[in-house]
Design a protein around this motif. Structure first.
Motif, PDB file in Angstrom:
ATOM      1  N   MET A  60      -7.336  -5.806  11.029  1.00  0.00           N
ATOM      2  CA  MET A  60      -5.913  -5.638  11.233  1.00  0.00           C
ATOM      3  C   MET A  60      -5.116  -6.632  10.377  1.00  0.00           C
ATOM      4  O   MET A  60      -4.124  -6.267   9.771  1.00  0.00           O
ATOM      5  CB  MET A  60      -5.615  -5.807  12.726  1.00  0.00           C
ATOM      6  N   LEU A  61      -5.553  -7.874  10.370  1.00  0.00           N
ATOM      7  CA  LEU A  61      -4.853  -8.880   9.570  1.00  0.00           C
ATOM      8  C   LEU A  61      -4.984  -8.597   8.083  1.00  0.00           C
ATOM      9  O   LEU A  61      -4.068  -8.881   7.311  1.00  0.00           O
ATOM     10  CB  LEU A  61      -5.384 -10.269   9.888  1.00  0.00           C
ATOM     11  N   ARG A  62      -6.095  -8.021   7.683  1.00  0.00           N
ATOM     12  CA  ARG A  62      -6.295  -7.688   6.282  1.00  0.00           C
ATOM     13  C   ARG A  62      -5.295  -6.601   5.849  1.00  0.00           C
ATOM     14  O   ARG A  62      -4.723  -6.665   4.769  1.00  0.00           O
ATOM     15  CB  ARG A  62      -7.717  -7.212   6.063  1.00  0.00           C
ATOM     16  N   ARG A  63      -5.078  -5.612   6.717  1.00  0.00           N
ATOM     17  CA  ARG A  63      -4.087  -4.575   6.413  1.00  0.00           C
ATOM     18  C   ARG A  63      -2.688  -5.165   6.318  1.00  0.00           C
ATOM     19  O   ARG A  63      -1.914  -4.813   5.438  1.00  0.00           O
ATOM     20  CB  ARG A  63      -4.084  -3.506   7.497  1.00  0.00           C
ATOM     21  N   LEU A  64      -2.363  -6.042   7.249  1.00  0.00           N
ATOM     22  CA  LEU A  64      -1.043  -6.673   7.239  1.00  0.00           C
ATOM     23  C   LEU A  64      -0.867  -7.519   5.988  1.00  0.00           C
ATOM     24  O   LEU A  64       0.192  -7.477   5.353  1.00  0.00           O
ATOM     25  CB  LEU A  64      -0.852  -7.523   8.493  1.00  0.00           C
ATOM     26  N   ASP A  65      -1.873  -8.255   5.626  1.00  0.00           N
ATOM     27  CA  ASP A  65      -1.803  -9.070   4.409  1.00  0.00           C
ATOM     28  C   ASP A  65      -1.649  -8.190   3.169  1.00  0.00           C
ATOM     29  O   ASP A  65      -0.868  -8.511   2.274  1.00  0.00           O
ATOM     30  CB  ASP A  65      -3.059  -9.937   4.287  1.00  0.00           C
ATOM     31  N   ARG A  66      -2.363  -7.075   3.134  1.00  0.00           N
ATOM     32  CA  ARG A  66      -2.250  -6.152   2.003  1.00  0.00           C
ATOM     33  C   ARG A  66      -0.846  -5.561   1.923  1.00  0.00           C
ATOM     34  O   ARG A  66      -0.276  -5.428   0.846  1.00  0.00           O
ATOM     35  CB  ARG A  66      -3.282  -5.047   2.148  1.00  0.00           C
ATOM     36  N   PHE A  67      -0.293  -5.197   3.060  1.00  0.00           N
ATOM     37  CA  PHE A  67       1.058  -4.630   3.102  1.00  0.00           C
ATOM     38  C   PHE A  67       2.112  -5.651   2.665  1.00  0.00           C
ATOM     39  O   PHE A  67       2.999  -5.348   1.878  1.00  0.00           O
ATOM     40  CB  PHE A  67       1.372  -4.129   4.515  1.00  0.00           C
ATOM     41  N   LEU A  68       1.991  -6.878   3.155  1.00  0.00           N
ATOM     42  CA  LEU A  68       2.983  -7.903   2.837  1.00  0.00           C
ATOM     43  C   LEU A  68       2.843  -8.462   1.425  1.00  0.00           C
ATOM     44  O   LEU A  68       3.798  -9.015   0.883  1.00  0.00           O
ATOM     45  CB  LEU A  68       2.899  -9.044   3.858  1.00  0.00           C
ATOM     46  N   SER A  69       1.678  -8.310   0.822  1.00  0.00           N
ATOM     47  CA  SER A  69       1.497  -8.827  -0.534  1.00  0.00           C
ATOM     48  C   SER A  69       1.830  -7.792  -1.613  1.00  0.00           C
ATOM     49  O   SER A  69       1.690  -8.078  -2.797  1.00  0.00           O
ATOM     50  CB  SER A  69       0.061  -9.314  -0.717  1.00  0.00           C
ATOM     51  N   TYR A  70       2.277  -6.624  -1.216  1.00  0.00           N
ATOM     52  CA  TYR A  70       2.617  -5.581  -2.179  1.00  0.00           C
ATOM     53  C   TYR A  70       3.851  -5.997  -2.965  1.00  0.00           C
ATOM     54  O   TYR A  70       4.857  -6.401  -2.390  1.00  0.00           O
ATOM     55  CB  TYR A  70       2.885  -4.250  -1.459  1.00  0.00           C
ATOM     56  N   GLU A  71       3.774  -5.915  -4.285  1.00  0.00           N
ATOM     57  CA  GLU A  71       4.891  -6.297  -5.137  1.00  0.00           C
ATOM     58  C   GLU A  71       5.631  -5.056  -5.603  1.00  0.00           C
ATOM     59  O   GLU A  71       5.025  -4.063  -5.992  1.00  0.00           O
ATOM     60  CB  GLU A  71       4.380  -7.078  -6.350  1.00  0.00           C
ATOM     61  N   MET A  72       6.955  -5.129  -5.551  1.00  0.00           N
ATOM     62  CA  MET A  72       7.796  -4.010  -5.968  1.00  0.00           C
ATOM     63  C   MET A  72       8.642  -4.431  -7.153  1.00  0.00           C
ATOM     64  O   MET A  72       9.069  -5.575  -7.248  1.00  0.00           O
ATOM     65  CB  MET A  72       8.734  -3.585  -4.829  1.00  0.00           C
ATOM     66  N   LYS A  73       8.881  -3.478  -8.035  1.00  0.00           N
ATOM     67  CA  LYS A  73       9.822  -3.705  -9.122  1.00  0.00           C
ATOM     68  C   LYS A  73      11.233  -3.618  -8.561  1.00  0.00           C
ATOM     69  O   LYS A  73      11.457  -3.080  -7.479  1.00  0.00           O
ATOM     70  CB  LYS A  73       9.643  -2.646 -10.212  1.00  0.00           C
ATOM     71  N   VAL A  74      12.187  -4.131  -9.298  1.00  0.00           N
ATOM     72  CA  VAL A  74      13.576  -4.082  -8.858  1.00  0.00           C
ATOM     73  C   VAL A  74      14.033  -2.635  -8.717  1.00  0.00           C
ATOM     74  O   VAL A  74      14.720  -2.275  -7.748  1.00  0.00           O
ATOM     75  CB  VAL A  74      14.489  -4.855  -9.838  1.00  0.00           C
TER      76      VAL A  74
END
Length: 74
Positions: free
Chosen positions: A1-15
């Protein structure tokens, strides 16, 4: 579960992706706000000019709070 959350929060978006997401969320929010404001205009009867415009725009922006206030006040 924490791995999924970390993956979601570490996603980088362009402007451009971030702005596109804001537009996709903002259009329905604004449309619902306009419909809410057009159907609940009783508080605008005594206002004129700039006060009327500011109050109408404020009700478009704050429609979720106004729905909650309308439910709890009745």
């Amino acid at each position: 579960m924490l791995r999924r959350l970390d993956r979601f929060l570490s996603y980088e978006m362009k402007v451009s992706e971030f702005l596109g997401t804001l537009v996709i969320i903002g259009i329905p929010y604004g449309l619902v706000g306009v419909v809410w404001s057009l159907t609940h205009t009783s508080h605008l009867g005594d206002l004129h000019g700039v006060d009327l415009v500011v109050s109408f725009l404020g009700s478009i922006v704050c429609w979720p709070v106004l729905i909650f206030a309308n439910v709890t006040m009745t």
